[in-house]
Design a protein around this motif. Structure first.
Motif, PDB file in Angstrom:
ATOM      1  N   VAL A 247       0.938  -1.253   0.031  1.00  0.00           N
ATOM      2  CA  VAL A 247       0.002   0.007  -0.248  1.00  0.00           C
ATOM      3  C   VAL A 247       0.960   1.115   0.044  1.00  0.00           C
ATOM      4  O   VAL A 247       1.800   1.440   0.582  1.00  0.00           O
ATOM      5  CB  VAL A 247      -0.762  -0.157   1.179  1.00  0.00           C
ATOM      6  CG1 VAL A 247      -1.564   1.330   1.445  1.00  0.00           C
ATOM      7  CG2 VAL A 247      -1.993  -1.241   1.000  1.00  0.00           C
ATOM      8  N   THR A 248       0.758   2.202  -1.033  1.00  0.00           N
ATOM      9  CA  THR A 248       1.517   3.449  -0.980  1.00  0.00           C
ATOM     10  C   THR A 248       1.165   4.280   0.089  1.00  0.00           C
ATOM     11  O   THR A 248      -0.051   4.807   0.216  1.00  0.00           O
ATOM     12  CB  THR A 248       1.391   4.097  -2.463  1.00  0.00           C
ATOM     13  OG1 THR A 248       2.010   3.242  -3.360  1.00  0.00           O
ATOM     14  CG2 THR A 248       2.047   5.296  -2.416  1.00  0.00           C
ATOM     15  N   VAL A 249       1.940   4.513   0.896  1.00  0.00           N
ATOM     16  CA  VAL A 249       1.785   5.673   2.048  1.00  0.00           C
ATOM     17  C   VAL A 249       2.537   6.935   1.762  1.00  0.00           C
ATOM     18  O   VAL A 249       2.275   8.052   2.585  1.00  0.00           O
ATOM     19  CB  VAL A 249       1.921   5.423   3.352  1.00  0.00           C
ATOM     20  CG1 VAL A 249       1.226   4.016   3.742  1.00  0.00           C
ATOM     21  CG2 VAL A 249       3.443   4.651   3.623  1.00  0.00           C
ATOM     22  N   ASP A 250       3.505   6.950   0.609  1.00  0.00           N
ATOM     23  CA  ASP A 250       4.105   8.177   0.255  1.00  0.00           C
ATOM     24  C   ASP A 250       4.494   8.118  -0.963  1.00  0.00           C
ATOM     25  O   ASP A 250       5.757   7.684  -1.351  1.00  0.00           O
ATOM     26  CB  ASP A 250       5.628   8.251   1.500  1.00  0.00           C
ATOM     27  CG  ASP A 250       6.276   9.487   0.937  1.00  0.00           C
ATOM     28  OD1 ASP A 250       5.921  10.508   0.271  1.00  0.00           O
ATOM     29  OD2 ASP A 250       7.491   9.707   1.786  1.00  0.00           O
ATOM     30  N   PRO A 251       3.910   8.685  -1.872  1.00  0.00           N
ATOM     31  CA  PRO A 251       4.089   8.822  -3.246  1.00  0.00           C
ATOM     32  C   PRO A 251       5.574   9.251  -3.651  1.00  0.00           C
ATOM     33  O   PRO A 251       5.996   8.796  -4.768  1.00  0.00           O
ATOM     34  CB  PRO A 251       3.082   9.502  -3.847  1.00  0.00           C
ATOM     35  CG  PRO A 251       1.952   9.639  -2.753  1.00  0.00           C
ATOM     36  CD  PRO A 251       2.760   9.683  -1.456  1.00  0.00           C
ATOM     37  N   ALA A 252       6.183  10.021  -2.807  1.00  0.00           N
ATOM     38  CA  ALA A 252       7.418  10.468  -3.127  1.00  0.00           C
ATOM     39  C   ALA A 252       8.622   9.771  -2.422  1.00  0.00           C
ATOM     40  O   ALA A 252       9.680   9.920  -2.271  1.00  0.00           O
ATOM     41  CB  ALA A 252       7.407  12.006  -2.809  1.00  0.00           C
ATOM     42  N   GLY A 253       7.920   8.510  -1.857  1.00  0.00           N
ATOM     43  CA  GLY A 253       8.776   7.799  -0.876  1.00  0.00           C
ATOM     44  C   GLY A 253       9.836   7.025  -1.795  1.00  0.00           C
ATOM     45  O   GLY A 253      10.045   6.830  -2.914  1.00  0.00           O
ATOM     46  N   GLY A 259       8.432  -2.075  -7.552  1.00  0.00           N
ATOM     47  CA  GLY A 259       8.445  -1.223  -8.731  1.00  0.00           C
ATOM     48  C   GLY A 259       7.626   0.159  -8.368  1.00  0.00           C
ATOM     49  O   GLY A 259       7.935   1.172  -9.114  1.00  0.00           O
ATOM     50  N   ASN A 260       6.865   0.027  -7.242  1.00  0.00           N
ATOM     51  CA  ASN A 260       6.168   1.514  -6.882  1.00  0.00           C
ATOM     52  C   ASN A 260       7.187   2.207  -5.986  1.00  0.00           C
ATOM     53  O   ASN A 260       8.219   1.737  -5.410  1.00  0.00           O
ATOM     54  CB  ASN A 260       5.064   1.085  -6.352  1.00  0.00           C
ATOM     55  CG  ASN A 260       3.882   0.542  -7.540  1.00  0.00           C
ATOM     56  OD1 ASN A 260       3.956   0.960  -8.268  1.00  0.00           O
ATOM     57  ND2 ASN A 260       3.367  -0.503  -6.946  1.00  0.00           N
ATOM     58  N   ARG A 261       6.642   3.320  -5.500  1.00  0.00           N
ATOM     59  CA  ARG A 261       7.377   4.202  -4.568  1.00  0.00           C
ATOM     60  C   ARG A 261       6.619   4.268  -3.304  1.00  0.00           C
ATOM     61  O   ARG A 261       5.339   4.407  -3.297  1.00  0.00           O
ATOM     62  CB  ARG A 261       7.728   5.544  -5.023  1.00  0.00           C
ATOM     63  CG  ARG A 261       8.992   5.478  -6.096  1.00  0.00           C
ATOM     64  CD  ARG A 261       9.447   6.925  -6.361  1.00  0.00           C
ATOM     65  NE  ARG A 261      10.599   6.865  -7.333  1.00  0.00           N
ATOM     66  CZ  ARG A 261      11.842   6.552  -6.802  1.00  0.00           C
ATOM     67  NH1 ARG A 261      12.155   6.490  -5.424  1.00  0.00           N
ATOM     68  NH2 ARG A 261      13.032   6.446  -7.605  1.00  0.00           N
ATOM     69  N   GLY A 262       7.232   4.559  -2.295  1.00  0.00           N
ATOM     70  CA  GLY A 262       6.408   4.573  -1.057  1.00  0.00           C
ATOM     71  C   GLY A 262       5.581   3.740  -0.479  1.00  0.00           C
ATOM     72  O   GLY A 262       4.880   4.029   0.429  1.00  0.00           O
ATOM     73  N   CYS A 263       5.884   2.232  -0.855  1.00  0.00           N
ATOM     74  CA  CYS A 263       4.913   1.410  -0.053  1.00  0.00           C
ATOM     75  C   CYS A 263       5.441   1.257   1.230  1.00  0.00           C
ATOM     76  O   CYS A 263       6.503   1.584   1.823  1.00  0.00           O
ATOM     77  CB  CYS A 263       5.573   0.066  -0.691  1.00  0.00           C
ATOM     78  SG  CYS A 263       5.014   0.013  -2.796  1.00  0.00           S
ATOM     79  N   ARG A 308       9.985   6.777  11.398  1.00  0.00           N
ATOM     80  CA  ARG A 308       9.234   6.835   9.953  1.00  0.00           C
ATOM     81  C   ARG A 308       8.520   5.539   9.792  1.00  0.00           C
ATOM     82  O   ARG A 308       7.643   5.603   9.170  1.00  0.00           O
ATOM     83  CB  ARG A 308      10.652   7.158   8.857  1.00  0.00           C
ATOM     84  CG  ARG A 308       9.976   7.549   7.800  1.00  0.00           C
ATOM     85  CD  ARG A 308      11.334   8.211   6.880  1.00  0.00           C
ATOM     86  NE  ARG A 308      11.311   8.126   5.488  1.00  0.00           N
ATOM     87  CZ  ARG A 308      11.789   7.481   4.497  1.00  0.00           C
ATOM     88  NH1 ARG A 308      12.326   6.331   5.035  1.00  0.00           N
ATOM     89  NH2 ARG A 308      11.388   7.656   3.417  1.00  0.00           N
ATOM     90  N   ALA A 309       9.250   4.426  10.015  1.00  0.00           N
ATOM     91  CA  ALA A 309       8.658   3.281   9.880  1.00  0.00           C
ATOM     92  C   ALA A 309       7.454   2.840  10.652  1.00  0.00           C
ATOM     93  O   ALA A 309       6.380   2.441   9.995  1.00  0.00           O
ATOM     94  CB  ALA A 309       9.494   1.959  10.376  1.00  0.00           C
ATOM     95  N   GLY A 310       7.479   3.488  11.824  1.00  0.00           N
ATOM     96  CA  GLY A 310       6.003   3.383  12.652  1.00  0.00           C
ATOM     97  C   GLY A 310       5.039   4.332  12.096  1.00  0.00           C
ATOM     98  O   GLY A 310       3.786   3.661  11.942  1.00  0.00           O
ATOM     99  N   GLU A 311       5.309   5.428  11.442  1.00  0.00           N
ATOM    100  CA  GLU A 311       4.327   6.034  11.073  1.00  0.00           C
ATOM    101  C   GLU A 311       3.742   5.347   9.540  1.00  0.00           C
ATOM    102  O   GLU A 311       2.467   5.369   9.443  1.00  0.00           O
ATOM    103  CB  GLU A 311       4.849   7.387  10.361  1.00  0.00           C
ATOM    104  CG  GLU A 311       3.817   8.580   9.965  1.00  0.00           C
ATOM    105  CD  GLU A 311       4.456   9.852   9.404  1.00  0.00           C
ATOM    106  OE1 GLU A 311       3.787  10.492   8.675  1.00  0.00           O
ATOM    107  OE2 GLU A 311       5.725  10.074   9.728  1.00  0.00           O
ATOM    108  N   ALA A 312       4.615   4.574   8.873  1.00  0.00           N
ATOM    109  CA  ALA A 312       4.196   3.793   7.599  1.00  0.00           C
ATOM    110  C   ALA A 312       3.292   3.031   8.048  1.00  0.00           C
ATOM    111  O   ALA A 312       2.093   2.847   7.554  1.00  0.00           O
ATOM    112  CB  ALA A 312       5.501   3.466   6.811  1.00  0.00           C
ATOM    113  N   ILE A 313       3.621   2.241   9.273  1.00  0.00           N
ATOM    114  CA  ILE A 313       2.759   1.105   9.364  1.00  0.00           C
ATOM    115  C   ILE A 313       1.652   1.474  10.036  1.00  0.00           C
ATOM    116  O   ILE A 313       0.499   0.923   9.811  1.00  0.00           O
ATOM    117  CB  ILE A 313       3.649   0.277  10.711  1.00  0.00           C
ATOM    118  CG1 ILE A 313       4.674  -0.460  10.033  1.00  0.00           C
ATOM    119  CG2 ILE A 313       2.656  -0.837  11.064  1.00  0.00           C
ATOM    120  CD1 ILE A 313       5.677  -0.780  11.140  1.00  0.00           C
ATOM    121  N   GLY A 314       1.458   2.617  10.874  1.00  0.00           N
ATOM    122  CA  GLY A 314       0.160   2.936  11.227  1.00  0.00           C
ATOM    123  C   GLY A 314      -0.817   3.446  10.254  1.00  0.00           C
ATOM    124  O   GLY A 314      -1.909   3.294  10.351  1.00  0.00           O
TER     125      GLY A 314
END
Length: 394
Positions: A247-253, A259-263, A308-314
């Motif tokens: 799931v993309t949580v940061d398109p600029a990540g 192959g996608n960004r910000g998963c 940053r990891a915790g924020e993405a998981i949340g």
């Protein structure tokens, strides 16, 4: 090499019997009246299903002295005799095979860890056979038959066909693992995705018992998610339901291996955290244990990577809550060894991204030993035995 085992089938092959037995297994002991209520069946249907299960030794009845009415006999509690049968569970990782021997209630009776020096299929099958043989010796000492083997691997797994479609960690494609393992061991074999297997264990024997809708999110080398919707573990039409890691949580990540960004996985997976720490600190951290030590020492770049990891998981968990509205989300996996470094960020990001009443979802962290992955595999074998949907038996 083939091994001897006691061939046996579940004594009552009807949906009602499987349902009743499952309710007792996951929620018992229960009186027959309470069992009928929870199963949504008539008392007569419960009695009809329970009788042969008691005769075969899978269920037993005990007097509940605490429930004794003012007059008459006490109510009887129906429970599963966990010692009636044994099952094996195998978790295959990129560098290790973990095996467990469990009873019918999925309580671990013995465990084995064997290092893998090669991911070649023949090597893995031979190592699996060795672990199975060791655990069967343990079972012989208990004098109880082993009735099934479950194998859990990461990736795209078709449980119905018993085929590993693609496992990136093992570098396997289209491997008929259930058939091959059944030929090797002589046991009925169930093969499933490791996160779904862990979800089955939580549904029947853990923090999801009795819940109709919940999710299991695993944190570690990858970010996985198992979903239970209306009481069923969901695989989806293509076997990839619950891919929260992508799931993309940061398109600029950062770029993800998909192959996608910000998963979520590109930010919160172990490799992503290590890469981030190396970039921000210049320190060549060799493994997650070293990364955790740096973060706990207060090194800013390391602490930031975990935050940053915790924020993405949340945010990923909030996406699950917003889409499905589960009653509970259980966070587990080997990555929880660093839970103190990102728990607050998980909670805050979830609260910020969950919509409306979805924020009421009960988010629990449940650190589990690595044997729990193998126990999940054993749970799928128990499930297949009860529901008579085992594939791959010789």
């Amino acid at each position: 090499m083939r091994f001897t085992h006691r061939a046996e089938t579940f004594p009552v092959n009807t949906p009602a019997a499987a349902q009743i037995f499952t309710v007792v297994l996951s929620q018992g002991p229960l009186t027959r009246l309470e069992l009928a209520r929870r199963a949504g069946l008539s008392p007569a249907a419960v009695t009809k299903a329970v009788r042969p299960l008691i005769e075969a030794g899978y269920l037993v009845e005990d007097a509940d002295e605490e429930a004794r009415p003012a007059l008459g006999r006490p109510a009887n509690l129906v429970r599963v005799d966990g010692g009636r049968a044994l099952f094996l569970g195998i978790k295959v990782t990129g560098d290790e095979i973990i095996g467990v021997l469990t009873d019918l209630c999925c309580r671990i009776r013995a465990a084995r860890h064997v290092p893998l020096t090669d991911r070649d299929l023949k090597v893995v099958l031979a190592a699996t056979a060795d672990v199975v043989q060791e655990l069967l010796v343990e079972a012989d000492g208990l004098g109880v038959g082993v009735l099934g083997l479950g194998i859990a691997v990461s990736g795209d797994v078709d449980r119905g066909a018993g085929v590993v479609r693609y496992s990136p960690f093992l570098e396997w494609r289209d491997v008929p693992l259930a058939e091959l393992a059944a030929t090797t061991t002589g046991l009925p074999v169930t093969v499933d995705n490791d996160v779904r297997a862990l979800t089955v264990a939580e549904q029947w024997f853990g923090a999801g018992a009795g819940l109709s809708d919940f999710a299991v999110v695993t944190v570690g080398a990858g970010i996985g998610c198992g979903l239970v919707v209306h009481g069923k573990v969901v695989a989806g039409a293509h076997g990839v339901a619950g891919e929260i890691g992508h799931v993309t949580v940061d398109p600029a990540g950062p770029l993800c291996h998909c192959g996608n960004r910000g998963c979520v996985e590109a930010i919160a997976g172990d490799a992503a955290i290590l890469r981030r720490i190396r970039e921000t600190t210049g320190v060549d951290v060799p493994d997650t244990a070293s990364a955790v030590r740096l973060a706990r020492r207060g090194v800013p770049g390391a602490r930031e990577a975990y935050a940053r990891a915790g924020e993405a998981i949340g945010r990923g968990i909030a996406t699950v809550a917003n889409l499905l509205g589960p009653e509970r989300v259980i966070i587990s996996g080997e990555g929880l060894a660093a839970h103190d470094l990102f728990a607050e960020q998980i909670r805050d990001a979830f609260a910020a991204a969950a919509f409306g009443s979805a924020a009421q979802c009960d988010v629990q962290t449940r650190p589990l030993p690595f044997e729990e992955w193998a126990r999940g595999a054993a749970a799928t074998a128990i499930q297949s035995f009860i529901r008579a949907d085992t594939q791959g038996a010789p």
